[in-house]
Design an enzyme around this catalytic site. Structure first.
Site, PDB file in Angstrom:
ATOM      1  N   LYS A 175       4.847   3.929  17.283  1.00 35.49           N
ATOM      2  CA  LYS A 175       4.977   2.711  16.018  1.00 35.49           C
ATOM      3  C   LYS A 175       6.185   2.888  15.245  1.00 35.49           C
ATOM      4  O   LYS A 175       6.611   3.918  14.596  1.00 35.49           O
ATOM      5  CB  LYS A 175       3.834   3.023  15.310  1.00 35.49           C
ATOM      6  CG  LYS A 175       3.665   1.728  14.520  1.00 35.49           C
ATOM      7  CD  LYS A 175       2.155   1.479  13.713  1.00 35.49           C
ATOM      8  CE  LYS A 175       2.000   0.501  12.534  1.00 35.49           C
ATOM      9  NZ  LYS A 175       0.624   0.395  12.217  1.00 35.49           N
ATOM     10  N   ASN A 235       0.859  -1.320   0.037  1.00 32.41           N
ATOM     11  CA  ASN A 235      -0.217  -0.048   0.107  1.00 32.41           C
ATOM     12  C   ASN A 235       0.753   1.231  -0.127  1.00 32.41           C
ATOM     13  O   ASN A 235       1.908   1.282   0.554  1.00 32.41           O
ATOM     14  CB  ASN A 235      -1.092   0.038   1.029  1.00 32.41           C
ATOM     15  CG  ASN A 235      -0.424   0.848   2.467  1.00 32.41           C
ATOM     16  OD1 ASN A 235      -0.704   1.920   2.561  1.00 32.41           O
ATOM     17  ND2 ASN A 235       0.160   0.242   3.383  1.00 32.41           N
ATOM     18  N   PHE A 274      -1.682   8.502   3.763  1.00 33.40           N
ATOM     19  CA  PHE A 274      -2.539   9.210   4.794  1.00 33.40           C
ATOM     20  C   PHE A 274      -3.626   9.621   4.204  1.00 33.40           C
ATOM     21  O   PHE A 274      -4.364  10.941   4.651  1.00 33.40           O
ATOM     22  CB  PHE A 274      -1.740   9.990   5.769  1.00 33.40           C
ATOM     23  CG  PHE A 274      -0.749   9.536   6.674  1.00 33.40           C
ATOM     24  CD1 PHE A 274      -0.620   8.406   6.839  1.00 33.40           C
ATOM     25  CD2 PHE A 274       0.096  10.354   7.292  1.00 33.40           C
ATOM     26  CE1 PHE A 274       0.266   7.870   7.714  1.00 33.40           C
ATOM     27  CE2 PHE A 274       1.122   9.959   7.980  1.00 33.40           C
ATOM     28  CZ  PHE A 274       1.131   8.654   8.221  1.00 33.40           C
ATOM     29  N   GLY A 334       1.669  -8.166   5.642  1.00 37.39           N
ATOM     30  CA  GLY A 334       1.157  -9.680   5.449  1.00 37.39           C
ATOM     31  C   GLY A 334       2.007 -10.663   5.780  1.00 37.39           C
ATOM     32  O   GLY A 334       3.231 -10.235   6.203  1.00 37.39           O
ATOM     33  N   ASN A 366       5.324  -1.055  11.437  1.00 35.10           N
ATOM     34  CA  ASN A 366       4.459  -0.651  10.063  1.00 35.10           C
ATOM     35  C   ASN A 366       4.911  -1.619   8.980  1.00 35.10           C
ATOM     36  O   ASN A 366       5.699  -2.506   9.230  1.00 35.10           O
ATOM     37  CB  ASN A 366       5.016   0.743  10.107  1.00 35.10           C
ATOM     38  CG  ASN A 366       3.784   1.495   9.411  1.00 35.10           C
ATOM     39  OD1 ASN A 366       3.219   1.060   8.432  1.00 35.10           O
ATOM     40  ND2 ASN A 366       3.468   2.873   9.918  1.00 35.10           N
ATOM     41  N   TYR A 409      -3.803  -6.467  10.304  1.00 34.19           N
ATOM     42  CA  TYR A 409      -4.835  -5.775   9.434  1.00 34.19           C
ATOM     43  C   TYR A 409      -4.797  -6.775   8.103  1.00 34.19           C
ATOM     44  O   TYR A 409      -5.989  -7.181   7.696  1.00 34.19           O
ATOM     45  CB  TYR A 409      -3.866  -4.561   8.721  1.00 34.19           C
ATOM     46  CG  TYR A 409      -4.632  -3.755   7.624  1.00 34.19           C
ATOM     47  CD1 TYR A 409      -5.435  -4.212   6.791  1.00 34.19           C
ATOM     48  CD2 TYR A 409      -4.403  -2.631   7.954  1.00 34.19           C
ATOM     49  CE1 TYR A 409      -5.891  -3.520   5.600  1.00 34.19           C
ATOM     50  CE2 TYR A 409      -5.287  -1.528   6.854  1.00 34.19           C
ATOM     51  CZ  TYR A 409      -5.973  -1.976   6.033  1.00 34.19           C
ATOM     52  OH  TYR A 409      -6.714  -1.341   4.933  1.00 34.19           O
ATOM     53  N   SER A 412       5.249   5.553   8.581  1.00 30.27           N
ATOM     54  CA  SER A 412       5.052   5.234   7.342  1.00 30.27           C
ATOM     55  C   SER A 412       5.957   5.630   6.202  1.00 30.27           C
ATOM     56  O   SER A 412       6.455   6.655   6.268  1.00 30.27           O
ATOM     57  CB  SER A 412       3.426   6.060   7.224  1.00 30.27           C
ATOM     58  OG  SER A 412       3.182   5.924   5.741  1.00 30.27           O
ATOM     59  N   ASN A 449       4.789   6.195   3.003  1.00 33.20           N
ATOM     60  CA  ASN A 449       4.286   6.828   2.153  1.00 33.20           C
ATOM     61  C   ASN A 449       3.955   8.122   2.192  1.00 33.20           C
ATOM     62  O   ASN A 449       3.250   9.013   1.485  1.00 33.20           O
ATOM     63  CB  ASN A 449       2.779   6.035   2.144  1.00 33.20           C
ATOM     64  CG  ASN A 449       2.979   4.706   1.739  1.00 33.20           C
ATOM     65  OD1 ASN A 449       3.599   4.200   0.881  1.00 33.20           O
ATOM     66  ND2 ASN A 449       1.994   3.949   2.480  1.00 33.20           N
ATOM     67  N   THR A 450       4.513   8.966   3.188  1.00 34.70           N
ATOM     68  CA  THR A 450       4.778  10.129   3.415  1.00 34.70           C
ATOM     69  C   THR A 450       5.958  10.660   3.127  1.00 34.70           C
ATOM     70  O   THR A 450       6.848  10.260   4.038  1.00 34.70           O
ATOM     71  CB  THR A 450       3.956  10.698   4.755  1.00 34.70           C
ATOM     72  OG1 THR A 450       2.742  10.269   4.656  1.00 34.70           O
ATOM     73  CG2 THR A 450       4.244  12.417   4.895  1.00 34.70           C
TER      74      THR A 450
HETATM   75  C1  LIG Z   1      -3.820  -0.526   3.203  1.00 27.17           C
HETATM   76  C2  LIG Z   1      -3.167  -0.020   4.423  1.00 27.17           C
HETATM   77  C3  LIG Z   1      -2.964   1.159   5.101  1.00 27.17           C
HETATM   78  C4  LIG Z   1      -2.385   1.367   6.236  1.00 27.17           C
HETATM   79  N1  LIG Z   1      -2.523   2.205   6.753  1.00 27.17           N
HETATM   80  C5  LIG Z   1      -1.658   2.738   7.959  1.00 27.17           C
HETATM   81  C6  LIG Z   1      -1.861   3.931   8.772  1.00 27.17           C
HETATM   82  O1  LIG Z   1      -2.660   4.897   8.280  1.00 27.17           O
HETATM   83  N2  LIG Z   1      -1.100   4.094   9.978  1.00 27.17           N
HETATM   84  C7  LIG Z   1      -0.322   2.999  10.456  1.00 27.17           C
HETATM   85  O2  LIG Z   1       0.456   3.107  11.257  1.00 27.17           O
HETATM   86  N3  LIG Z   1      -0.091   1.718   9.776  1.00 27.17           N
HETATM   87  C8  LIG Z   1      -1.105   1.634   8.678  1.00 27.17           C
HETATM   88  N4  LIG Z   1      -0.798   0.330   7.895  1.00 27.17           N
HETATM   89  C9  LIG Z   1       0.124  -0.570   8.283  1.00 27.17           C
HETATM   90  C10 LIG Z   1      -0.560  -1.383   9.527  1.00 27.17           C
HETATM   91  O3  LIG Z   1      -1.139  -0.858  10.707  1.00 27.17           O
HETATM   92  C11 LIG Z   1       0.354  -2.604   9.778  1.00 27.17           C
HETATM   93  O4  LIG Z   1       1.444  -1.943  10.809  1.00 27.17           O
HETATM   94  C12 LIG Z   1       0.793  -3.507   8.802  1.00 27.17           C
HETATM   95  O5  LIG Z   1       0.109  -3.615   7.828  1.00 27.17           O
HETATM   96  C13 LIG Z   1       1.411  -4.967   9.340  1.00 27.17           C
HETATM   97  O6  LIG Z   1       0.381  -5.788   9.784  1.00 27.17           O
HETATM   98  P1  LIG Z   1      -0.433  -6.841   9.067  1.00 27.17           P
HETATM   99  O7  LIG Z   1       1.049  -7.631   8.270  1.00 27.17           O
HETATM  100  O8  LIG Z   1      -1.374  -7.731   9.925  1.00 27.17           O
HETATM  101  O9  LIG Z   1      -1.087  -6.177   7.919  1.00 27.17           O
HETATM  102  C14 LIG Z   1      -1.632   0.179   6.677  1.00 27.17           C
HETATM  103  C15 LIG Z   1      -1.655  -1.008   6.175  1.00 27.17           C
HETATM  104  C16 LIG Z   1      -2.345  -1.342   5.254  1.00 27.17           C
HETATM  105  C17 LIG Z   1      -2.320  -2.907   4.357  1.00 27.17           C
END
Ligand SMILES: Cc1cc2nc3c(=O)[nH]c(=O)nc-3n(C[C@H](O)[C@H](O)[C@H](O)COP(=O)(O)O)c2cc1C
Length: 351
Positions: A215, A117, A121, A263, A244, A313, A182, A184-185
């Site tokens: 985080k 992703n 934000f 994932g 993250n 997530y 993140s 992405n910023t």
């Molecule tokens: C589509 C998407 C959007 C996310 N947006 C945020 C976010 O806004 N802030 C944040 O701290 N992490 C964000 N994450 C990261 C998740 O909170 C998590 O740290 C990460 O996906 C690892 O967990 P997972 O393997 O269970 O997905 C995002 C992840 C995904 C897939």
């Protein structure tokens, strides 16, 4: 095969964001009909004292929380609670609304059970989101707010963005999760340095009296992770959320050029970091582990290595809406097999 797994191929035919919008609509519908919510709550409830913990003054009825990014605008609080999560991390919220990066900006790597992703934000901003949360707060389960700076805010003014958000949500959240990790910023991860972390936590603690968790990104050298953790905890943070998404594109065969991976491919990295942080945080601060947790075995491993809570997530996307219930049921068996009367006794037991 579960019902969800049999319909998943059809859901996965939709582009990721359309599928997410569909989930949001289904949640809105459920939210409108209280009997649906109470049916779901009863179905997903795994009520057992063994799973409950009090952490930093918050009561958790199980260790599985929703990671940040799924409910960015706080529009799905009640339905997500009805699916069994013990806490929800809403956001990331920025001070001003922003649209995020251009679409497409989310992709599935299905074979690898991963998501990539580059959302950036996208959210409706602090004012709108805080008004929405106000209608429900205080809520049945802890609500955390994941806070981030606006893209247009220069690095030098970043602190003010975080302070504004902390003030806006001071009476509308149970904890804050500081997002400087993140990918992405632009340049956000550059804020993961000791002097900024120190200043940020010290200043935030003056305006926000509840738990603050930092985080972290999984791509930092381990030494930096440990030093940033020390800096955060010594200056008032109650714990660390690790991790993250990762920018390690070697983990998937056909990566896109932007965005972080989550994932199953993140599991190993996140587990290693949990183990190291577990050692230094044991009996000292809270560790929340996130990254590649798909089942009870994964969750239990993180707990044994020091995580008090875990978040998911990507597993929610791949395993479906009842994954929390499945994890909790199996986790209960694992704890009972090992003779733990309460999950808190298992936290860090392997360290
Ligand atoms: C589509 C998407 C959007 C996310 N947006 C945020 C976010 O806004 N802030 C944040 O701290 N992490 C964000 N994450 C990261 C998740 O909170 C998590 O740290 C990460 O996906 C690892 O967990 P997972 O393997 O269970 O997905 C995002 C992840 C995904 C897939």
């Amino acid at each position: 095969m579960s019902y969800y797994k049999s319909i998943r191929p059809y859901i996965f035919k939709l582009d990721c964001e359309k599928a997410h919008t569909l989930a949001n609509i289904m949640c809105q519908i459920a939210d409108f009909f209280p009997p649906i919510l109470s049916y779901l709550s009863k179905k997903t409830e795994v009520e057992n004292k063994t799973l409950t913990q009090n952490i930093d003054g918050m009561q958790f009825h199980n260790p599985i929380g929703l990671a940040a990014g799924f409910d960015k605008n706080a529009t799905m609080i009640r339905p997500l609670c009805a699916l069994g999560f013990s806490h929800l991390e809403l956001g990331a919220v920025t001070p001003q609304p922003q649209s995020g990066n251009p679409k497409p900006r989310v992709w599935r790597h299905i074979q690898e059970e991963s998501i990539q992703n580059a959302m950036g934000f996208n959210n409706e901003g602090s004012l709108t989101i805080s008004k929405r949360v106000q209608k429900l707060y205080p809520f049945a389960i802890p609500l955390g707010i994941n806070i981030g700076k606006n893209k247009t805010t220069p690095e030098a003014d970043a602190l003010n963005d975080y302070l504004k958000l902390a003030k806006d949500f001071a009476n509308l959240s149970n904890y804050l999760s500081i997002n400087i990790s993140s990918p992405n910023t632009p340049n956000l991860r550059a804020l993961q340095n000791k002097s900024f972390v120190k200043e940020l936590i010290v200043e935030l603690c003056k305006v926000y009296q509840k738990p603050i968790y930092l985080k972290l990104a999984p791509d930092l050298p381990m030494q930096d992770i440990l030093e940033l953790t020390d800096e955060a905890i010594n200056n008032g943070a109650k714990g660390i959320i690790a991790t993250n998404t990762t920018l390690d594109y070697s983990l998937v065969p056909n990566p896109k050029e932007i965005g972080g991976l989550s994932g199953a491919v993140l599991k190993q990295k996140s587990l290693e970091i949990t183990k190291e942080l577990g050692k230094i945080l044991k009996n000292k601060a809270t560790l929340i582990s996130v990254g590649g947790i798909f089942n009870a075995k994964d969750a239990y491993e993180r707990i044994l290595y020091g995580a008090s809570l875990v978040q998911i997530y990507t597993a929610f996307i791949y395993e479906g809406p009842f994954v929390v219930q499945t994890i909790n049921q199996e986790l209960l068996s694992l704890l009972q097999q090992d003779g733990f009367d309460n999950i808190a006794l298992a936290v860090g037991a392997k360290l």
